[in-house]
Scaffold this active site. Structure first.
Site, PDB file in Angstrom:
ATOM      1  N   SER A  90       0.782  -1.238   0.000  1.00  0.00           N
ATOM      2  CA  SER A  90       0.000   0.000   0.000  1.00  0.00           C
ATOM      3  C   SER A  90       0.815   1.290   0.000  1.00  0.00           C
ATOM      4  CB  SER A  90      -0.961   0.016   1.199  1.00  0.00           C
ATOM      5  OG  SER A  90      -0.244   0.001   2.411  1.00  0.00           O
ATOM      6  N   LYS A 131      -5.383   4.661   8.684  1.00  0.00           N
ATOM      7  CA  LYS A 131      -4.317   5.496   8.109  1.00  0.00           C
ATOM      8  C   LYS A 131      -4.664   6.979   8.191  1.00  0.00           C
ATOM      9  CE  LYS A 131      -2.383   1.868   5.244  1.00  0.00           C
ATOM     10  NZ  LYS A 131      -1.814   1.480   3.951  1.00  0.00           N
TER      11      LYS A 131
END
Length: 357
Positions: free
Chosen positions: A249, A295
Site C-alpha cells: 500500500s 491510516k
C-alpha cells in the site's frame, strides 16, 4: 466496655471489607493480565504511523530540497488476544478480522510476514519504475516467472514450495506469467504429475508434484497463491530503507518521493506535510488498500495536511469515501484528495500553491 467492643467490631469489619476489595482488585488485575495471553480466532487492526519518506529513500544524484514531506502510512496488525478482542468492541479505532481472511489456510504468522515483505519488495520496484518513467527515463521490465505468495493446506505445493519461490518452468515450458502456468495445467486431471522448476534465494531447483482438485473449483492444481515476478531495471540506483514495513500500500507515496527527487526543477511538496496510501501498477494506476480509516487517524496524529486516497467512483465503499467519513468523524482539517492514478496526484501538486510560512 460495650462501646469499645462495638468500635473494635466496626474496625474489624472495615478491615475485612478493605481486604475483600483489595483481593477483588488483585484478581481483576490478574485476569486482565491473563487475557493478553488468551488467543482468539481474530486479528486486530489499529492506527499505525505516518513515516516521512525523505530520510528512508535515496535516489542516486537525486535532490533532497523538500520544504515539506511525503509520508507513507501504516496500519498496526497482530493476532488478537482476548484483551484486544474486548478492546475492539468499544473502540472506533480498532477492527477485528477473522484469521482466515488474513492468513491462508495452513499459513502461520511467519509465512504471513514473509509474504507481506515480498509484496513490499515488489511494490518498491513498481514505484521505482513508475517514477522513472514519469521523469522521462527509459525503464526495462521483464517478466521473470510466477511468484509464490502462499500455499494451501493439504495441497501438493504445501511441503515443496515456499513463499517467495518463483516458478520459471512447468514440464520444461517457460512460465513468465501466471497465465502461462495455467495454460500448462489446462486439460490435466487429478493424479497427473508435473515437473515444477523454480528459483529460491537465487538457486534453481526442481520438484515433481501431483495435481489435486482445487478448493471450491472445478480445476486441478498444486495449490498456490500467485503474483507476477518482474525484473525491473532503472538507470539510477535507488535505496529504500523500509525494513519492518510490509504490504503493497505504500506504492503511490514511494513513487511520489522518488519522482520528486528526480525532478530537479520543482519541490512538489510546496512546504506541506503530505500523507497518503494506495498500491501502484506499472501503468501508474492507484489501487485500493485495506484499513484506510486507520491510516487517516495515523496521518492526522502525525500532522499531515493533505492525504491522497485511492478513488473508484463506481465503488460505494471506495477508499476515498471511507477516508472522508473517517476525517469527518475525527474532526481533522486534513484535506482528503481522491486519486485514480499517480498523474492525478502530480497534477494536484503542480496546482498547489506554496505554503505560506
Amino acid at each position: 466496655m460495650e462501646e469499645r467492643r462495638m468500635g473494635s467490631v466496626s474496625q474489624a469489619s472495615r478491615r475485612r471489607k478493605a481486604r475483600g476489595i483489595n483481593g477483588l482488585i488483585i484478581l481483576m488485575v490478574i485476569l486482565l493480565g491473563l487475557s493478553f495471553f488468551v488467543p482468539t480466532n481474530y486479528y486486530i487492526t489499529r492506527p499505525g504511523s505516518a513515516i516521512s519518506l525523505g530520510p528512508i529513500i535515496e535516489v542516486e544524484d537525486g535532490k533532497k530540497d523538500e520544504t515539506g514531506s511525503f509520508m507513507l502510512t501504516t496500519v498496526r496488525m497482530g493476532e488478537a488476544s482476548l484483551a484486544w478482542y474486548l478492546y475492539a468492541q468499544v473502540s472506533q479505532d480498532a477492527e477485528l478480522m477473522p484469521k482466515q481472511l488474513v492468513v491462508s489456510q495452513g499459513e502461520n504468522n511467519e509465512d504471513f510476514i514473509r509474504r507481506e515483505q515480498a509484496v513490499m519488495d515488489n511494490s518498491q520496484k513498481l514505484a521505482e519504475a513508475v517514477a522513472f518513467r514519469l521523469a522521462g527515463y527509459d525503464v526495462h521490465v521483464e517478466n521473470q516467472g510466477v511468484w509464490v505468495m502462499g500455499t494451501l493446506e493439504g495441497m501438493p505445493a504445501k511441503e515443496a514450495l515456499k513463499i517467495g519461490d518463483v516458478i520459471i518452468e512447468v514440464n520444461g515450458v517457460k512460465t513468465p506469467e501466471a497465465k502461462d502456468l495455467l495454460q500448462q495445467l489446462a486439460g490435466k486431471k487429478a493424479g497427473d504429475e508435473v515437473e515444477i522448476t523454480y528459483t529460491r534465494d537465487g538457486q534453481v531447483a526442481k520438484t515433481m508434484l501431483p495435481l489435486k482438485p482445487l478448493p471450491n473449483s472445478q480445476s486441478v492444481g498444486v495449490g498456490i497463491r500467485t503474483d507476477s515476478k518482474q525484473l525491473i531495471e532503472i538507470p539510477k540506483k535507488v535505496t529504500i530503507a523500509a525494513q519492518g514495513i510490509g504490504g503493497p500500500s505504500a506504492g503511490l507515496m514511494m513513487a511520489l518521493e522518488i519522482y520528486d527527487q528526480l525532478n530537479t526543477e520543482v519541490d512538489l511538496t510546496k512546504g506541506f506535510q503530505i500523507a497518503g496510501t494506495g498500491t501502484i501498477a506499472l501503468d501508474g494506476s492507484v489501487g485500493k488498500i485495506g484499513g484506510i480509516n486507520h491510516k487517516i487517524v495515523a496521518a492526522d496524529a502525525a500532522g499531515a495536511e493533505i492525504f491522497f486516497a485511492p478513488d473508484d467512483p463506481n465503488d460505494p465503499n471506495s477508499n476515498y469515501k471511507d477516508a472522508v467519513k473517517t476525517a469527518e468523524r475525527i474532526g481533522t482539517s486534513m484535506q482528503i484528495v481522491p486519486v485514480k492514478t499517480i498523474d492525478d496526484a502530480v497534477a494536484f501538486l503542480n496546482e498547489l500553491k506554496p505554503k505560506q510560512t
